[in-house]
Motif scaffolding. Structure first.
Motif, short mmCIF file in Angstrom:
data_model
loop_
_atom_site.label_atom_id
_atom_site.label_comp_id
_atom_site.label_asym_id
_atom_site.label_seq_id
_atom_site.Cartn_x
_atom_site.Cartn_y
_atom_site.Cartn_z
N LYS A 138 0.83 -1.22 0.00
CA LYS A 138 0.00 0.00 0.00
C LYS A 138 0.86 1.26 0.00
CE LYS A 138 -4.24 -1.72 2.18
NZ LYS A 138 -4.93 -1.84 3.48
N ALA A 139 1.99 1.21 0.71
CA ALA A 139 2.88 2.38 0.76
C ALA A 139 3.52 2.63 -0.60
CB ALA A 139 3.94 2.18 1.84
N VAL A 140 3.95 1.55 -1.27
CA VAL A 140 4.55 1.73 -2.60
C VAL A 140 3.48 2.24 -3.58
CG1 VAL A 140 5.81 0.63 -4.50
CG2 VAL A 140 6.25 -0.10 -2.15
N ILE A 141 2.27 1.68 -3.48
CA ILE A 141 1.17 2.13 -4.34
C ILE A 141 0.92 3.63 -4.13
CG2 ILE A 141 -1.36 2.00 -4.56
CD1 ILE A 141 -1.13 -1.05 -4.34
N ALA A 142 0.89 4.06 -2.88
CA ALA A 142 0.64 5.48 -2.60
C ALA A 142 1.75 6.34 -3.21
CB ALA A 142 0.55 5.71 -1.09
N ALA A 143 3.00 5.90 -3.06
CA ALA A 143 4.13 6.68 -3.59
C ALA A 143 4.07 6.74 -5.12
CB ALA A 143 5.45 6.06 -3.13
N GLN A 144 3.75 5.63 -5.75
CA GLN A 144 3.71 5.61 -7.21
C GLN A 144 2.48 6.36 -7.75
OE1 GLN A 144 5.85 4.75 -9.48
NE2 GLN A 144 7.41 3.73 -8.22
N ALA A 145 1.37 6.29 -7.03
CA ALA A 145 0.17 7.02 -7.47
C ALA A 145 0.44 8.53 -7.43
CB ALA A 145 -1.03 6.67 -6.59
N SER A 146 1.19 8.94 -6.43
CA SER A 146 1.54 10.35 -6.31
C SER A 146 2.53 10.74 -7.41
CB SER A 146 2.14 10.58 -4.91
OG SER A 146 2.90 11.74 -4.88
N LEU A 147 3.49 9.85 -7.66
CA LEU A 147 4.52 10.15 -8.67
C LEU A 147 3.92 10.30 -10.06
CD1 LEU A 147 7.56 10.48 -9.29
CD2 LEU A 147 7.63 8.01 -9.72
N VAL A 148 3.07 9.37 -10.44
CA VAL A 148 2.57 9.40 -11.82
C VAL A 148 1.72 10.65 -12.05
CG1 VAL A 148 0.45 8.03 -11.67
CG2 VAL A 148 1.86 7.84 -13.71
N ALA A 149 0.98 11.07 -11.01
CA ALA A 149 0.17 12.29 -11.15
C ALA A 149 1.09 13.51 -11.34
CB ALA A 149 -0.72 12.48 -9.93
N LYS A 150 2.23 13.49 -10.65
CA LYS A 150 3.18 14.60 -10.81
C LYS A 150 3.79 14.60 -12.22
CE LYS A 150 4.14 15.46 -6.03
NZ LYS A 150 4.74 14.95 -4.82
N TRP A 151 4.09 13.41 -12.73
CA TRP A 151 4.59 13.35 -14.11
C TRP A 151 3.58 13.98 -15.06
CZ3 TRP A 151 6.28 7.49 -14.87
CH2 TRP A 151 7.45 7.25 -14.13
N LEU A 152 2.31 13.56 -14.91
CA LEU A 152 1.27 14.06 -15.82
C LEU A 152 1.17 15.58 -15.72
CD1 LEU A 152 -1.51 11.37 -15.21
CD2 LEU A 152 0.12 11.45 -17.11
N SER A 153 1.35 16.10 -14.52
CA SER A 153 1.14 17.54 -14.30
C SER A 153 2.22 18.41 -14.95
CB SER A 153 1.07 17.85 -12.80
OG SER A 153 2.37 17.83 -12.24
N VAL A 154 3.34 17.81 -15.35
CA VAL A 154 4.37 18.60 -16.06
C VAL A 154 4.58 18.10 -17.49
CG1 VAL A 154 5.58 19.37 -13.97
CG2 VAL A 154 6.29 17.22 -15.08
N GLY A 155 3.73 17.18 -17.93
CA GLY A 155 3.85 16.68 -19.31
C GLY A 155 5.01 15.73 -19.52
N PHE A 156 5.39 15.01 -18.46
CA PHE A 156 6.53 14.09 -18.54
C PHE A 156 6.09 12.72 -19.01
CE2 PHE A 156 9.35 10.89 -16.48
CZ PHE A 156 10.57 11.28 -17.02
#
Ligand code: AMP
Ligand code: MG
Length: 472
Positions: free
Chosen positions: A218-236
């Motif tokens: 669950k902790a890895v899922i939370a970290a990756q869910a946060s990361l991918v949203a950040k990627w999307l937010s800068v067009g990465f």
């Protein structure tokens, strides 16, 4: 040699099947291109005199005292296909060290062959080294979890790729290089002892409050869910979201054919090897869920009751898309000045994105222009924009000081492909001034200044980069 790095080498104390001790292969004429003095200070790296010494160490010619170089074993799903053995084929972990901000790995990449090299020479050419240096440091400045760049060194040795190119080594720093594929290789080999040792190490290092494999997942899922949203937010677009390129720490790792998009389209792909668009911009949220399902599968052998594990892990994986949507909404809401967006705001966000896609608007500049009231200029069909803008303004009226949030959420500067390519071209011709200039500008991505205005411009038609390559 006086350079000192306070290595502790916890990874080297794990069961021996997890790595192979491996020294970097020396090179003929190392020359320092860049060194990250701030990061070095944070890591407690001291005592170095000059760039000659740094070049020798970070090319792999001299091994610092207390280092215990090794290549890490892993496996992975590459484009969905299982590959039972991968591993560091062109990288060597010098060691890991404890700091007051946690444990960090220091790894040389491009430092010669290892037992895990796959039809390669273990080397890297200058292009991918400059690219990773610029992109990883840009991500850090944008506030996105990432491995960092500590040093870039030219080796003085050419490497043979499609043509002969200058060789280089990048040194990167990561919270760890433990990948989904590190768990996968042990689970696939039914090496429960190794798997348990890796699990305990990873928990201790990244998620110390997790007590069970389910907590950890669950902790890895939370970290990756946060990361991918950040990627999307800068067009990465990461470009190669194979499970071996997916870090347990939740950091962006393995900068290969990754890229930031200029004009917005959901299905944008740059990587020359991603022919079907599996890792397209808009597919990243689905792929990260798929990768977490592979991690979950690898953790099952650690659970006392396999049926119960499958039930619990499946529920955690099924909850992930909603978690990503929540993070996406927060990230894009902030870009529109909304501090606490709700599901009802999705239509507003998607309305803008849809219009941007229809009209091929520049992702970064459109969002940035929203804070200046000049976004209309980014569209050819201004009528559609004006109508969207009215809805947005009505929603914004309910907010306090949205401008501030928008300024913090919409960068001026991203490492645009055509500029990165120009930097690499100049570097191949022994001119590193463009590299240093772009690097300095990317350190302050939320500040637009007159002298960086050329760096914010989208590519002209003839500057457009259509494909990026793994290419190391
Ligand atoms: P990556 O593209 O970084 O995900 O690499 C996938 C796998 O190919 C890893 O196991 C690498 O170590 C290996 N590999 C990539 N490039 C080389 C190279 N130049 N020499 C040896 N192995 C390589
Ligand atoms: Mg990789």
């Amino acid at each position: 040699m006086t350079l000192s790095i306070p290595f502790d080498n916890a990874y080297a104390r794990l069961p021996a099947q997890l790595f192979s001790l491996q020294m970097p292969t020396p090179v003929s004429a190392p020359r320092l291109i860049a060194f990250n003095h701030n990061l070095a200070a944070q890591l407690g790296i001291t005592g170095y005199d000059d760039s000659e010494e740094l070049a020798q160490v970070f090319a792999g010619n001299e091994t610092p005292a207390r280092a215990k170089p090794l290549a890490q074993l892993y496996a992975g799903h590459q484009f969905g296909h299982w590959n039972p053995q991968l591993g560091d084929g062109r990288a060597v972990l010098l060691g890991d060290l404890n700091t007051d901000q946690g444990r960090f790995d220091i790894q040389l990449k491009g430092s010669g062959p290892t037992p895990y090299s796959r039809n390669g020479d273990g080397r890297a050419w200058l292009g991918p080294v400059l690219r990773e240096y610029l992109l990883s440091e840009a991500m850090h400045a944008l506030g996105i979890p990432t491995t960092r760049a500590l040093a870039a060194v030219e080796t003085g040795q050419p490497v043979q790729r499609e043509k002969v190119l200058p060789g280089a080594v990048i040194t990167r720093v990561a919270a760890s290089h433990i990948r989904v594929g590190t768990f996968q290789v042990l689970a696939a080999r039914q090496d429960i002892e190794g798997l348990r040792a890796l699990f305990e190490h990873a928990v201790d290092r990244h998620y110390p409050t997790a007590t069970t494999p389910l907590d950890f997942l669950k902790a890895v899922i939370a970290a990756q869910a946060s990361l991918v949203a950040k990627w999307l937010s800068v067009g990465f677009i990461h470009g190669v979201m194979n499970t071996d390129n997916c870090a347990i720490s939740g950091e962006t790792i393995d900068y290969g054919p990754c890229a930031f998009m200029d004009n917005f389209h959901q299905m944008t792909v740059f990587s020359s090897i991603d022919r079907k668009g599996r890792y397209a911009y808009g597919n990243q949220p689905d792929i990260i869920v798929w990768n977490m399902a592979q991690l979950a599968t690898s953790l099952v052998p650690l659970m006392p009751d396999a049926d119960q594990a499958v039930t619990d892990f499946t529920a955690a994986i099924h909850a992930m898309p909603e978690l990503i949507r929540h993070n996406w909404r927060r990230a894009f809401g902030a870009k529109l000045g909304l501090a606490n967006p709700t599901e009802k705001d999705d239509a507003l966000i998607n309305g803008l994105l849809h219009m941007m896609s229809e009209q091929s608007a520049d992702f970064t500049n459109t969002f940035r222009a929203l804070s200046h009231g000049s976004a209309r200029d980014q569209f050819t069909d201004q009528a559609a924009y004006i109508s969207w803008h009215e809805t947005w303004e009505n929603r914004l009226n309910t907010m306090d000081n949205p401008e501030n949030l928008m300024r913090m959420s919409n960068p001026y500067l991203i490492p645009r492909n055509h500029q990165v390519e120009a930097v690499i071209q100049a570097g191949v011709n022994a001119d590193f001034a463009p590299f240093h200039r772009l690097h300095a500008a990317l350190a302050a991505p939320f500040q637009g200044t007159a002298d960086t205005s050329d760096l914010t411009a989208p590519p002209a038609e003839n500057e457009r980069v259509l494909a990026t390559f793994c290419g190391t």
